[in-house]
Motif scaffolding. Structure first.
Motif, PDB file in Angstrom:
ATOM      1  N   PRO A 166      -1.642  -3.035   1.879  1.00  0.00           N
ATOM      2  CA  PRO A 166      -0.477  -2.740   2.730  1.00  0.00           C
ATOM      3  C   PRO A 166      -0.922  -2.112   4.048  1.00  0.00           C
ATOM      4  O   PRO A 166      -1.769  -1.225   3.956  1.00  0.00           O
ATOM      5  CB  PRO A 166       0.478  -1.880   1.759  1.00  0.00           C
ATOM      6  CG  PRO A 166      -0.140  -2.319   0.273  1.00  0.00           C
ATOM      7  CD  PRO A 166      -1.576  -2.748   0.683  1.00  0.00           C
ATOM      8  N   ALA A 167      -0.458  -2.178   5.132  1.00  0.00           N
ATOM      9  CA  ALA A 167      -0.657  -1.535   6.321  1.00  0.00           C
ATOM     10  C   ALA A 167       0.562  -1.368   7.182  1.00  0.00           C
ATOM     11  O   ALA A 167       1.528  -1.937   7.035  1.00  0.00           O
ATOM     12  CB  ALA A 167      -1.804  -2.047   7.065  1.00  0.00           C
ATOM     13  N   VAL A 168       0.616  -0.141   7.848  1.00  0.00           N
ATOM     14  CA  VAL A 168       1.671   0.049   9.098  1.00  0.00           C
ATOM     15  C   VAL A 168       0.987  -0.166  10.406  1.00  0.00           C
ATOM     16  O   VAL A 168      -0.055   0.521  10.604  1.00  0.00           O
ATOM     17  CB  VAL A 168       2.218   1.343   8.882  1.00  0.00           C
ATOM     18  CG1 VAL A 168       3.371   1.735   9.926  1.00  0.00           C
ATOM     19  CG2 VAL A 168       2.936   1.348   7.548  1.00  0.00           C
ATOM     20  N   LEU A 169       1.296  -1.062  11.155  1.00  0.00           N
ATOM     21  CA  LEU A 169       0.724  -1.340  12.682  1.00  0.00           C
ATOM     22  C   LEU A 169       1.955  -0.436  13.510  1.00  0.00           C
ATOM     23  O   LEU A 169       2.871  -0.744  13.620  1.00  0.00           O
ATOM     24  CB  LEU A 169       0.640  -2.689  12.877  1.00  0.00           C
ATOM     25  CG  LEU A 169      -0.210  -3.447  12.136  1.00  0.00           C
ATOM     26  CD1 LEU A 169      -0.073  -5.057  12.310  1.00  0.00           C
ATOM     27  CD2 LEU A 169      -1.655  -2.965  11.905  1.00  0.00           C
ATOM     28  N   VAL A 170       1.351   0.485  14.280  1.00  0.00           N
ATOM     29  CA  VAL A 170       2.072   1.357  15.097  1.00  0.00           C
ATOM     30  C   VAL A 170       1.677   1.030  16.574  1.00  0.00           C
ATOM     31  O   VAL A 170       0.409   0.962  16.831  1.00  0.00           O
ATOM     32  CB  VAL A 170       1.625   2.835  14.766  1.00  0.00           C
ATOM     33  CG1 VAL A 170       2.779   3.729  15.647  1.00  0.00           C
ATOM     34  CG2 VAL A 170       2.098   3.147  13.401  1.00  0.00           C
TER      35      VAL A 170
END
Length: 187
Positions: A166-170
């Motif tokens: 799981p990752a958040v790309l900002v």
């Protein structure tokens, strides 16, 4: 004819960049994975070659000098097709110059899409070789699955089995074009 291809965002889990060689290219070593978000390239009705841009990040692009059209022309030439490539639509959902390989993924998706549409005899490896002329990470984007990349990015090997990540790309809204980033490494 209506068809499309997904162009997933590329994420470098690690990226080691060496000093440029005599050819001006930087050798690299990277573990690349692909996200479940990305752009979409589709065949449009209408005469080609033309590119229509849509999506939230379309305004950061020029339709006339785009890797999608370059990829389409390159594949057509390689296959000896006399007629121009069909009109294409790029739904640009990835930010431009964000380090996500958006342009490379778009070029790779175009090659995969048109190869299928034209019933090309080219294998995936053939497409990777053709893709290397478009950019160093375009061959990895042809595969769009975890790989290690070395050389200029064209020497690919399957990545070891990896768990889901799981990752958040900002998106900070600041463009970081690859050429400028690599020149900063050189400094």
């Amino acid at each position: 004819m209506s068809a499309s291809a997904f162009a997933p965002a590329k994420v470098n889990l690690y990226l080691h960049v060496g000093p440029p060689g005599a050819d001006g290219y930087h050798p690299l070593d990277s573990l690349m994975v692909f996200a479940d978000i990305g752009d979409e390239v589709s065949i449009s009705t209408g005469p080609g070659p033309a590119l229509r841009l849509s999506g939230p990040f379309a305004s950061g692009l020029e339709a006339g000098d785009n890797l999608v059209l370059l990829a389409a022309r390159q594949l057509a030439q390689k296959l000896g097709r006399a007629e121009p490539p069909p009109a294409l639509v790029l739904d640009k959902r990835l930010p431009v110059a964000a380090g996500l390989g958006g342009g490379s993924a778009d070029a790779a998706a175009t090659l995969r899409l048109l190869s299928r549409a034209w019933a090309s005899p080219m294998s995936g490896k053939d497409l990777e070789i053709l893709a290397a002329d478009l950019g160093s990470d375009v061959p990895a984007c042809i595969r769009s699955r975890p790989v290690t990349a070395t050389g200029r990015g064209e020497v690919l090997a399957p990545a070891p089995d990896l768990p889901g990540l799981p990752a958040v790309l900002v998106n900070p809204g600041v463009a970081c074009p690859t050429g400028a980033v690599y020149r900063a490494f050189d400094a």
